[in-house]
Scaffold this motif. Structure first.
Motif, short mmCIF file in Angstrom:
data_model
loop_
_atom_site.label_atom_id
_atom_site.label_comp_id
_atom_site.label_asym_id
_atom_site.label_seq_id
_atom_site.Cartn_x
_atom_site.Cartn_y
_atom_site.Cartn_z
N TRP A 150 -59.21 -16.29 -8.14
CA TRP A 150 -59.89 -15.24 -8.99
C TRP A 150 -59.21 -14.71 -10.18
CZ3 TRP A 150 -57.71 -14.26 -4.43
CH2 TRP A 150 -56.90 -13.03 -4.39
N SER A 151 -59.84 -14.47 -11.22
CA SER A 151 -59.10 -14.32 -12.64
C SER A 151 -58.49 -12.94 -12.62
CB SER A 151 -59.99 -14.47 -13.82
OG SER A 151 -61.06 -13.42 -13.70
N LYS A 152 -57.41 -12.70 -13.03
CA LYS A 152 -56.43 -11.68 -13.14
C LYS A 152 -57.07 -10.74 -14.36
CE LYS A 152 -52.33 -11.41 -12.73
NZ LYS A 152 -50.65 -11.72 -12.54
N GLU A 153 -57.84 -11.29 -15.14
CA GLU A 153 -58.50 -10.49 -16.15
C GLU A 153 -59.70 -9.46 -16.03
OE1 GLU A 153 -59.67 -13.80 -18.48
OE2 GLU A 153 -57.79 -14.52 -18.95
N ASN A 168 -67.18 -21.28 -12.89
CA ASN A 168 -66.81 -20.56 -14.06
C ASN A 168 -65.54 -21.30 -14.61
OD1 ASN A 168 -67.91 -18.77 -11.95
ND2 ASN A 168 -67.00 -17.15 -12.71
N PHE A 185 -55.24 -17.20 -12.77
CA PHE A 185 -55.78 -16.65 -11.53
C PHE A 185 -54.77 -16.21 -10.44
CE2 PHE A 185 -58.49 -19.60 -13.60
CZ PHE A 185 -59.85 -19.06 -13.31
N PRO A 230 -68.61 -10.45 -11.88
CA PRO A 230 -68.24 -10.28 -12.97
C PRO A 230 -67.04 -10.84 -13.43
CG PRO A 230 -67.84 -8.32 -11.76
CD PRO A 230 -68.62 -9.30 -10.85
N ILE A 231 -66.17 -11.37 -12.52
CA ILE A 231 -64.84 -11.98 -12.79
C ILE A 231 -65.00 -13.43 -12.52
CG2 ILE A 231 -63.47 -10.18 -12.07
CD1 ILE A 231 -62.87 -11.14 -9.49
N LYS A 232 -64.05 -14.34 -13.12
CA LYS A 232 -64.17 -15.73 -12.76
C LYS A 232 -63.49 -15.99 -11.26
CE LYS A 232 -63.57 -17.37 -17.41
NZ LYS A 232 -65.00 -17.92 -17.67
N ILE A 233 -64.27 -16.75 -10.56
CA ILE A 233 -63.61 -16.99 -9.19
C ILE A 233 -64.18 -18.33 -8.57
CG2 ILE A 233 -65.91 -15.69 -8.13
CD1 ILE A 233 -63.80 -14.92 -5.69
#
Length: 129
Positions: A126-129, A61, A104, A40-43
């Motif tokens: 990996w994204s911090k969002e 992504n 990230f 579910p996150i950008k990695i």
């Protein structure tokens, strides 16, 4: 003559082993790719060689970075470049990476040869969002 026969037998055994090993590696690679694509996150992960060129990328992504030089993508004095240079020196580093407006978290690990020299680094972000 006996030595040639032994060598042929070893080569034959190796040829039988390689397809099974390659198939297993391909299956593991596809599984890892599917896991990363479904998170579910950008990695993403990239492998960077000693010339700071990205040789491999895993993760869908983000834009394709394979074959590009880090110095062409980022400013030479950015934290990410400095972190990669420290990792080339053998240190494991953590930093922040900004790419296409996405922030990230990033960990860089050295890949070493059998004699302990750093041959490349693996950068996982990996994204911090």
């Amino acid at each position: 003559m006996r030595r040639n026969s032994e060598n042929l037998k070893k080569i034959s055994e190796l040829c039988e082993y390689l397809p099974d090993r390659d198939l297993k590696l391909k299956e593991e690679h596809l599984l890892l790719r599917k896991i990363i694509e479904d998170l579910p996150i950008k990695i993403f992960a990239i492998k960077i060689d000693k010339e700071m060129k990205i040789s491999t990328q895993l993760g869908t992504n983000v834009p394709n970075l394979s074959g590009k030089n880090l110095l062409d993508i980022f400013e030479k004095d950015c934290d990410y470049i400095l972190s990669c240079l420290q990792t080339m020196g053998g240190q494991r580093t953590k930093t922040i990476l900004n790419l296409n407006g996405i922030t990230f978290n990033c960990i860089n690990n050295a890949v070493k040869t059998e004699d302990g020299r750093v041959s490349s680094i693996i950068s996982v972000a990996w994204s911090k969002e």
